[in-house]
Design a protein around this motif. Structure first.
Motif, short mmCIF file in Angstrom:
data_model
loop_
_atom_site.label_atom_id
_atom_site.label_comp_id
_atom_site.label_asym_id
_atom_site.label_seq_id
_atom_site.Cartn_x
_atom_site.Cartn_y
_atom_site.Cartn_z
N GLY A 74 0.82 -1.21 0.00
CA GLY A 74 0.00 0.00 0.00
C GLY A 74 0.85 1.26 0.00
O GLY A 74 0.55 2.23 -0.68
N ALA A 75 1.95 1.25 0.76
CA ALA A 75 2.85 2.41 0.79
C ALA A 75 3.54 2.58 -0.56
O ALA A 75 3.70 3.70 -1.04
CB ALA A 75 3.89 2.24 1.89
N SER A 92 2.36 1.55 -3.51
CA SER A 92 1.40 1.99 -4.51
C SER A 92 1.03 3.46 -4.31
O SER A 92 0.80 4.18 -5.27
CB SER A 92 0.15 1.11 -4.51
N ARG A 93 1.00 3.89 -3.05
CA ARG A 93 0.71 5.30 -2.78
C ARG A 93 1.84 6.18 -3.28
O ARG A 93 1.60 7.21 -3.92
CB ARG A 93 0.49 5.52 -1.28
N SER A 94 3.09 5.78 -3.02
CA SER A 94 4.22 6.58 -3.50
C SER A 94 4.32 6.52 -5.03
O SER A 94 4.69 7.52 -5.66
CB SER A 94 5.53 6.11 -2.86
N LEU A 124 1.71 6.27 -7.01
CA LEU A 124 0.64 7.15 -7.48
C LEU A 124 1.08 8.61 -7.39
O LEU A 124 0.85 9.38 -8.32
CB LEU A 124 -0.64 6.93 -6.67
#
Length: 129
Positions: free
Chosen positions: A11-12, A14-16, A18
């Motif tokens: 999740g971290a 994919s967030r970075s 994005l």
């Protein structure tokens, strides 16, 4: 490693990723916007030059055959190249990785730039004053 730890790490990432993709989109949006502003400036300059030339021809020699028309189709196409290229590249990269997003936008910018420069050189040759 537990499943919970793996999910939070992904999740971290994919967030970075994005955030990185959004940054790439913003940088290329600014570049494409600059190209569009330059095209609008070209439209204004060419249309003004054609108008001034036609006024000069009418007042000096009265030669209607020397009048020039503004190449509106080419000038509007010149303006449309950058926004269309960016929209297509953005649509293609909506779900792509950060690297693929950067590559596709770079290719779209290069292709749009080549077409844009060709039209920048072609339009004045149409007028040939």
């Amino acid at each position: 490693m537990t499943a919970i730890g793996g999910r939070s790490d992904r999740g971290a990432r994919s967030r970075s990723e994005l955030v990185g993709r959004i940054a790439v989109w913003v940088v290329f949006a600014v570049l494409f916007a600059y190209m569009t502003v330059q095209s609008v400036g070209n439209l204004v300059t060419v249309s003004r030059s054609v108008h001034e030339f036609n006024v000069f021809i009418e007042t000096s020699s009265g030669g209607e055959s020397l009048r020039r028309a503004v190449p509106w189709v080419w000038l509007v196409l010149d303006i449309a190249i950058a926004p269309v290229a960016f929209a297509v590249a953005w649509w293609v990269t909506r779900r792509a990785t950060l690297a693929m997003t950067a590559v596709v936008l770079l290719l779209a910018f290069a292709a749009a730039g080549a077409l844009w420069l060709d039209l920048q050189l072609f339009v004045p040759r149409l007028l040939d004053f």
